[in-house]
Design an enzyme around this catalytic site. Structure first.
Site, short mmCIF file in Angstrom:
data_model
loop_
_atom_site.label_atom_id
_atom_site.label_comp_id
_atom_site.label_asym_id
_atom_site.label_seq_id
_atom_site.Cartn_x
_atom_site.Cartn_y
_atom_site.Cartn_z
N GLU A 156 10.02 8.19 -17.01
CA GLU A 156 8.66 8.71 -17.21
C GLU A 156 8.16 8.38 -18.62
O GLU A 156 7.01 8.02 -18.83
CB GLU A 156 8.65 10.23 -17.02
N LYS A 207 16.87 21.13 -10.95
CA LYS A 207 16.16 19.89 -11.31
C LYS A 207 17.03 18.87 -12.04
O LYS A 207 17.88 19.21 -12.84
CB LYS A 207 14.96 20.22 -12.22
N SER A 227 15.83 21.15 -16.17
CA SER A 227 14.66 21.98 -16.43
C SER A 227 15.13 23.30 -17.04
O SER A 227 16.21 23.79 -16.70
CB SER A 227 13.92 22.24 -15.11
N HIS A 285 0.84 -1.22 0.00
CA HIS A 285 0.00 0.00 0.00
C HIS A 285 0.87 1.26 0.00
O HIS A 285 0.44 2.31 0.48
CB HIS A 285 -0.95 0.04 1.20
#
Ligand code: ARG
Length: 457
Positions: free
Chosen positions: A290, A283, A277, A156
């Site tokens: 992704e 970043k 970024s 979970h």
């Protein structure tokens, strides 16, 4: 340009029809397989006395020239000629004259296109199996270096019990092993030749289907000509196996994305597999993970797309079936690319062992150890669970962890607690002691890794 099937027509195609109906924009990917199939067909026609040896020589010579041109990207394709089959036949006839038209004796584009796709998938699936194996080897290497790296295991997405990081990686190893087996099994069905089924009903010519099958390296032939030209199960199997593989990769992507976040900091991806970024200088984004997670959707889409195309089709060939190709090509590209990226991304990934270990020390994932401790001393597990639950609550109220509570407090709760509970609470020991078959205990994990390695010797 004269249509190769133009005999019974008096009018010409409406505007847009040629372009809309053409598959040459994408099926040119099959040029090599198409020519390969044609060479086998011409060889068989001569062997069976349907064309002469001399005719065969000329046809094959022409086809080889086209093969060479196609491999260099020098063959010109026209949408007016619809698809790869008619484009190649057109070029052949330009090269060797009307004899080129004999090649299509005892054959139809329906068995031809099916043959091309069987040949294509056969090559691609073999390559994908190798890429999976490469990635599995990368996982084995990372696992070997992290047998005793302990981390929180989750259910979970809540900390559950401490585990070995190698154990976690090996879970993916076995998923990939099943993926590999699924592809290998599908090869049995890809390895059948539809060639010689004709348009749907076979042919009156004395052909030899087993001979062409053998020349093309197939293990057998389709037993039914209608089935041979209507079947796209082998593509569906490829797409469903690929969907499952992509789902596995996508789950690992999700974990890598979480692990490389500021909140987890369990791993750091190499600069080679991340991007920055344009606005936020700090970043380092796990773009590749992704993207693979994102691309999983298009493979599922191709599977559902083709299932839907096929569901209402009467036997045998229908033009709808031309829609089987783009999804298949796209899935091949997606799966192949994802596996290549993954092997590099995981082999260069820095595992932050200390961070994993320190996080497992500051949580309650050792609570089961205490319950097991009491259960081993004869307390029914349910009761032990209740007692430890109360201790956890006490810790939460005090703002500490189980190992911080003094022995007296344990004894107050149950007199069976002794000072060896602190050993039991140590997460390293918790992992080491989980030695049931397939468990996260270090010796079990070593076993798994050895088994995994033995698959490659
Ligand atoms: N381009 C067609 C396809 O990909 C080839 C088969 C065409 N057959 C036909 N009878 N129109 O499906």
């Amino acid at each position: 340009m004269k249509k190769l099937w133009g005999g019974r027509f008096t009018g010409s195609a409406a505007e847009w029809v040629d372009e809309f109906g053409a598959s040459i924009g994408f099926d040119q990917e099959l040029a090599d397989q198409d020519i390969h199939g044609s060479i086998a067909h011409a060889t068989m026609l001569a062997k069976c006395g349907i064309i002469t040896e001399d005719e065969k020589q000329k046809i094959i010579e022409g086809l080889k020239k086209l093969q060479h041109q196609a491999s260099k990207g020098e063959l010109e394709y026209s949408a007016k000629l619809e698809d790869i089959h008619l484009n190649i036949e057109h070029h052949l006839t330009e090269l060797i004259g009307p004899l080129g038209g004999k090649l299509h004796t005892a054959r139809s584009r329906n068995d031809q296109v099916a043959t091309d796709m069987h040949l294509y998938l056969k090559e691609q699936v073999a390559q994908i199996i190798e890429l999976i194996a490469d990635f599995q080897k990368t996982l084995l290497e990372q696992a070997e270096q992290n047998i005793e790296t302990i981390m929180p295991g989750y259910t979970h997405l809540q900390r559950a019990q401490p585990i070995s990081f190698a154990h976690h990686l090996m879970a993916y190893f076995w998923m990939l092993e099943r993926d590999k087996q699924r592809y290998a099994d599908s090869l049995k069905r890809i390895n059948l030749s539809p060639l010689g089924a004709g348009a749907l009903a076979g042919t009156t010519f004395p052909i030899d289907r087993h001979f062409t099958a053998e020349l093309l390296g197939f293990e057998g032939i389709y037993e039914n000509s209608l089935d041979a030209v209507s079947d796209r199960d082998f593509i569906l199997e490829f797409l469903s196996g690929s969907s499952i593989l992509m789902m596995h990769l996508s789950r690992l992507c999700e974990e890598i994305i979480l692990w490389s976040s500021q909140e987890f900091q369990f791993v750091e991806l190499s600069d080679a597999f991340t991007t920055g970024s344009s606005i936020m200088p700090q970043k380092k984004n796990p773009d590749m993970a992704e993207l693979i997670r994102g691309k999983t959707g298009r493979v599922y889409g191709s599977l559902i797309g083709l299932l839907t195309v096929l569901k209402g089709l009467p036997l045998a060939y229908n033009k709808d079936m031309q829609e089987d190709k783009e999804g298949m090509f796209d899935a091949v590209k997606t799966v192949t690319g994802s596996l290549k990226i993954f092997a590099g991304m995981v082999s260069t990934m820095k595992v932050k062992q200390e961070k994993m270990e320190s996080s497992v020390k500051n949580d309650f994932s050792n609570a089961t150890e205490l319950a097991d401790y009491l259960a081993a001393k004869g307390v029914p597990f349910r009761e032990a669970h209740e007692i430890v639950g109360k201790l956890v609550l006490e810790c939460i109220q005090k703002g500490c962890y189980l190992a911080d509570l003094p022995l007296e407090e344990y004894k107050e709760m149950n007199s069976l607690f002794e000072d060896d509970i602190y050993d039991a609470l140590n997460p390293y020991n918790a992992v080491e002691r989980r030695n049931s078959a397939g468990g996260t205990g270090f010796s079990q994990v070593k076993n798994q890794i050895d088994k995994g390695k033995s698959l490659f010797v």
